[in-house]
Design an enzyme around this catalytic site. Structure first.
Site, PDB file in Angstrom:
ATOM      1  N   HIS A 153       0.830  -8.781  -0.431  1.00 12.81           N
ATOM      2  CA  HIS A 153       1.074  -7.842   0.670  1.00 12.81           C
ATOM      3  C   HIS A 153       0.090  -7.988   1.834  1.00 12.81           C
ATOM      4  O   HIS A 153       0.497  -8.252   2.964  1.00 12.81           O
ATOM      5  CB  HIS A 153       1.073  -6.400   0.176  1.00 12.81           C
ATOM      6  CG  HIS A 153       1.540  -5.422   1.220  1.00 12.81           C
ATOM      7  ND1 HIS A 153       2.812  -5.480   1.772  1.00 12.81           N
ATOM      8  CD2 HIS A 153       0.905  -4.397   1.844  1.00 12.81           C
ATOM      9  CE1 HIS A 153       2.944  -4.524   2.674  1.00 12.81           C
ATOM     10  NE2 HIS A 153       1.795  -3.850   2.747  1.00 12.81           N
TER      11      HIS A 153
ATOM     12  N   HIS B 170       2.508  -6.288   5.386  1.00 12.46           N
ATOM     13  CA  HIS B 170       1.470  -5.350   5.815  1.00 12.46           C
ATOM     14  C   HIS B 170       1.338  -5.249   7.342  1.00 12.46           C
ATOM     15  O   HIS B 170       1.366  -4.159   7.900  1.00 12.46           O
ATOM     16  CB  HIS B 170       0.133  -5.739   5.195  1.00 12.46           C
ATOM     17  CG  HIS B 170      -0.866  -4.631   5.145  1.00 12.46           C
ATOM     18  ND1 HIS B 170      -0.534  -3.307   4.906  1.00 12.46           N
ATOM     19  CD2 HIS B 170      -2.229  -4.638   5.286  1.00 12.46           C
ATOM     20  CE1 HIS B 170      -1.612  -2.569   4.903  1.00 12.46           C
ATOM     21  NE2 HIS B 170      -2.663  -3.326   5.133  1.00 12.46           N
TER      22      HIS B 170
ATOM     23  N   HIS C 189       2.863  -5.449  10.891  1.00 11.21           N
ATOM     24  CA  HIS C 189       4.250  -5.297  11.319  1.00 11.21           C
ATOM     25  C   HIS C 189       4.565  -6.201  12.503  1.00 11.21           C
ATOM     26  O   HIS C 189       4.835  -5.755  13.620  1.00 11.21           O
ATOM     27  CB  HIS C 189       4.532  -3.827  11.637  1.00 11.21           C
ATOM     28  CG  HIS C 189       4.289  -2.933  10.470  1.00 11.21           C
ATOM     29  ND1 HIS C 189       4.060  -1.585  10.588  1.00 11.21           N
ATOM     30  CD2 HIS C 189       4.217  -3.201   9.131  1.00 11.21           C
ATOM     31  CE1 HIS C 189       3.865  -1.059   9.386  1.00 11.21           C
ATOM     32  NE2 HIS C 189       3.951  -2.024   8.492  1.00 11.21           N
TER      33      HIS C 189
ATOM     34  N   ASN D  73       0.811  -1.216   0.000  1.00 13.17           N
ATOM     35  CA  ASN D  73       0.000   0.000   0.000  1.00 13.17           C
ATOM     36  C   ASN D  73       0.847   1.270   0.000  1.00 13.17           C
ATOM     37  O   ASN D  73       0.433   2.306  -0.522  1.00 13.17           O
ATOM     38  CB  ASN D  73      -0.950   0.009   1.203  1.00 13.17           C
ATOM     39  CG  ASN D  73      -0.220  -0.160   2.525  1.00 13.17           C
ATOM     40  OD1 ASN D  73       0.465  -1.173   2.736  1.00 13.17           O
ATOM     41  ND2 ASN D  73      -0.354   0.791   3.427  1.00 13.17           N
TER      42      ASN D  73
ATOM     43  N   HIS E 221      -4.839  -4.220  10.787  1.00 13.29           N
ATOM     44  CA  HIS E 221      -5.207  -4.583   9.411  1.00 13.29           C
ATOM     45  C   HIS E 221      -6.059  -5.850   9.312  1.00 13.29           C
ATOM     46  O   HIS E 221      -6.037  -6.524   8.286  1.00 13.29           O
ATOM     47  CB  HIS E 221      -3.953  -4.743   8.548  1.00 13.29           C
ATOM     48  CG  HIS E 221      -3.076  -3.533   8.529  1.00 13.29           C
ATOM     49  ND1 HIS E 221      -3.532  -2.291   8.140  1.00 13.29           N
ATOM     50  CD2 HIS E 221      -1.757  -3.373   8.867  1.00 13.29           C
ATOM     51  CE1 HIS E 221      -2.538  -1.421   8.228  1.00 13.29           C
ATOM     52  NE2 HIS E 221      -1.467  -2.041   8.673  1.00 13.29           N
TER      53      HIS E 221
END
Length: 431
Positions: free
Chosen positions: A293, A330, A332, A208, A303
């Site tokens: 991703h 994506h 972390h 992203n 997310h």
């Protein structure tokens, strides 16, 4: 010039804040690590940001940037230092991003090359000499895998740990520079990774943070900097987009998917994926690995659910093809799932691994849901990197290495059996 760049950053920061209004986060990140900005101290004609990528069987693409736009897109190379028996010419490009004008971006495809051979090369007909080692032609082969890399002190630590032990190919499932519209940070990132990316092929897909477009004003074109700077072998794999492609290396078929381009059953990416998988010969490439991703499976509060629509569109395709492993970024943190299909443990589904812990500036995603889902085997919010060592047609070893101050500590590891060699999975009916 200084006033121009100041205005550029002010405008970019304002537009970035507008975009961030649409991205409310439901978790707390730890403090960000300082940016590791790299400046160019050489001449305008000297190659910088040099990186290489696989570009079809026995070929390599060499990419670099020069401030001097008159430098030729030529690479000279050979098997001995300073002796260049071969040369190839390519193409160059540049792009405009608001007030920023990129330097000249060169891409040259060289080969055919011999396996497991060190080649020495120079870019543009002059300048420093670089070298790289081509992948072997037979097993074993080792992949270093890092997502959400960025350019912080943690990034430097991760790359140091990766470079401390040899590997053959570097795989990155999105979010490279974290430039986030500040184009000079793309240049800084290229300089940061050059010592690694100029010596081993780096194969990447977009995240992203590569989008860098503003839907409010419908400008600029999505992935403008990423596509110009990080050209991957999409044409060699029959794709029409640099955002998704595939390649073969030593008995392993690697598929790079795009989480931020169309993926429904009517999309070009979906149709390309189906055709790509049909052409895979599991006798020649017994392993199939996918990178994307936004993770399809994720028990972190960060997310959650963002990869769900892509999972619903494509999961059955991957499971039918007996994909062995799916890597994502994506989020972390690190998380490994068992073999899964449709949210349930399935011995014939892929292993799902989230490895978005390369060192990004946003920090770690600390909060996982509790209790842990039964399909989640190991999870930890730490920076690190992974290694997939494919030993032979049937077995591979996965290990995740947590960053410590001086050493990378193996915190999770797993032996994998290829689904192409599984008697059970070759007998049962696919979903």
């Amino acid at each position: 010039m200084e006033k121009r760049f100041t205005l550029y950053f002010v405008v970019m920061l304002f537009l970035l804040q507008l975009v961030q209004l649409y991205a409310a986060l439901d978790y707390t990140r730890p403090s960000a690590r300082p940016l590791s900005f790299r400046a160019h101290n050489g001449s305008d004609s000297e190659p910088q940001q040099v990186h290489i990528s696989l570009a079809g069987k026995d070929y390599m693409r060499v990419s670099w940037i020069t401030t001097d736009k008159q430098v030729k897109s030529i690479v000279e190379y050979g098997k001995s230092p300073g002796k260049y028996e071969s040369s190839a010419t390519g193409e160059s490009t540049s792009y405009q991003y608001f007030f920023y004008s990129s330097d000249e971006i060169h891409h040259v495809k060289i080969g055919p090359l011999e396996p497991r051979t060190t080649y020495y090369y120079r870019c543009g007909g002059a300048g420093p000499e670089f070298s790289f080692l081509t992948p072997p032609s037979t097993f074993p082969i080792e992949f270093a895998i890092v997502g959400d890399l960025g350019q912080t002190e943690w990034t430097t630590s991760t790359l140091n740990h990766v470079g401390a032990k040899d590997y053959d190919v570097f795989l990155l499932p999105g979010d490279l520079s974290y430039a986030d519209t500040q184009q000079p940070l793309w240049d800084s990132f290229g300089r940061l990774v050059e010592p690694y990316a100029s010596t081993r092929p780096w194969m990447v897909t977009e995240g992203n943070h590569e989008i860098e477009a503003f839907p409010i004003i419908n400008y600029p074109r999505r992935f403008k900097a990423y596509n110009a700077r990080w050209l991957m072998p999409y044409q060699e794999s029959g794709s029409t987009s640099n955002l998704y492609y595939s390649f073969d290396v030593v008995g392993t078929h690697i598929i790079m998917l795009g989480s931020y381009t169309d993926f429904d059953s009517e999309s070009d990416q979906y149709k390309w994926l189906q055709a790509d998988l049909v052409n895979v010969d599991r006798k020649k490439t017994p392993w199939v690995v996918v990178l994307l991703h936004a993770p399809w499976y994720n028990s972190n509060r960060a997310h959650r659910g963002e990869g769900e629509s892509m999972r619903k569109a494509m999961e059955e395709v991957l499971c039918k093809a007996r994909v062995d492993v799916v890597f994502a970024g994506h989020v972390h943190a690190y998380e490994r799932f068992t073999r899964v299909y449709d949210n349930n443990a399935d011995p014939c589904g892929p292993v799902y691994i989230t490895i978005g812990d390369g060192g990004n500036r946003e920090g770690l995603a600390m909060n996982f849901v509790n209790p842990s889902p039964s399909i989640s085997v190991y999870r930890e919010p730490s920076f690190g990197h992974g290694r997939l060592r494919v030993h032979n047609n049937t077995h591979a070893q996965w290990s995740w290495h947590r960053n410590n101050e001086t050493d990378a500590v193996i915190a999770d590891e797993l032996w994998l059996e290829s689904l192409s060699s599984s008697t059970l999975c070759n007998q049962v009916e696919t979903p």
